[in-house]
Enzyme design. Sequence first.
Site, PDB file in Angstrom:
ATOM      1  N   HIS A  57       0.843  -1.210   0.000  1.00  0.00           N
ATOM      2  CA  HIS A  57       0.000   0.000   0.000  1.00  0.00           C
ATOM      3  C   HIS A  57       0.876   1.258   0.000  1.00  0.00           C
ATOM      4  O   HIS A  57       0.570   2.235  -0.683  1.00  0.00           O
ATOM      5  CB  HIS A  57      -0.895  -0.037   1.241  1.00  0.00           C
ATOM      6  CG  HIS A  57      -1.951   1.017   1.298  1.00  0.00           C
ATOM      7  ND1 HIS A  57      -2.600   1.529   0.192  1.00  0.00           N
ATOM      8  CD2 HIS A  57      -2.506   1.665   2.372  1.00  0.00           C
ATOM      9  CE1 HIS A  57      -3.482   2.434   0.573  1.00  0.00           C
ATOM     10  NE2 HIS A  57      -3.437   2.544   1.886  1.00  0.00           N
ATOM     11  N   GLU A 174      -7.616  -1.574   9.671  1.00  0.00           N
ATOM     12  CA  GLU A 174      -8.295  -0.280   9.769  1.00  0.00           C
ATOM     13  C   GLU A 174      -9.815  -0.477   9.687  1.00  0.00           C
ATOM     14  O   GLU A 174     -10.287  -1.476   9.135  1.00  0.00           O
ATOM     15  CB  GLU A 174      -7.821   0.644   8.641  1.00  0.00           C
ATOM     16  CG  GLU A 174      -6.336   0.949   8.759  1.00  0.00           C
ATOM     17  CD  GLU A 174      -5.736   1.688   7.562  1.00  0.00           C
ATOM     18  OE1 GLU A 174      -4.771   2.428   7.769  1.00  0.00           O
ATOM     19  OE2 GLU A 174      -6.233   1.492   6.423  1.00  0.00           O
TER      20      GLU A 174
HETATM   21 ZN   LIG Z   1      -6.113   0.971   4.192  1.00  0.00          ZN
END
Ligand SMILES: [Zn+2]
Length: 210
Positions: A57, A174
């Site tokens: 990411h 998250e």
């Molecule tokens: Zn994320």
Amino acid sequence: MRIYDVTLTISPTLPVWPGDPPVDLQRVSKMEEGAICNVTRMNISVHTGTHVDAPYHFLAKGKTVETLDLKTLTGRAYVVDLPDKDLITAADIEAAGIPPRTKRVLFKTRNSVHWGKGHTDFNPNYVAISPDGAKYLVERGVKLVGVDYLSVAAFEDPAPTHQVLLKAGVIIVEGLDLSKIAQGRYTFYCLPLKIAKSDGAPARAMLIGV
Ligand SMILES: [Zn+2]
């Protein structure tokens, strides 16, 4: 044994990160129109709702989500309740009384109030972890960090906190809904979808009271 589902429900009213596609669920086969069964097509970001960030990411050569270790995603965890913080720093974490050798830490903040009330707007003033807080977690040997909003890092500057954690091989979860969870020890299960070469994946997450 008590099971707590700490997963956000994926629906078109779920807030998404600004610029990410909104949740789009379309039934492409409909029994009321004579089809043999109902089939829904889903068009979402992999960072929708409760989800896992893979190193890829924020790191161009980082691991992708289908390779993450299920052993890290499963096991004893500690939920820390920090209802009065606007940013979680190293000093806050140090003072939080997390038991020694804790490998998985989930942070409950005022963010969870939004989920408890069913808010549907994105809130850029969510509580995040500062880069020094992330460094402190790495130094403590934490392997999984969970937060109760859509990013572990502050809205204005998301890269540093993500990079510190992902470079150290810490798995980031998250979008947890911790509104009904009290501080303490649990067993955590987080199962991200096995999506090839992906920078993240939606996950089902639960806590089991110990
Ligand atoms: Zn994320």
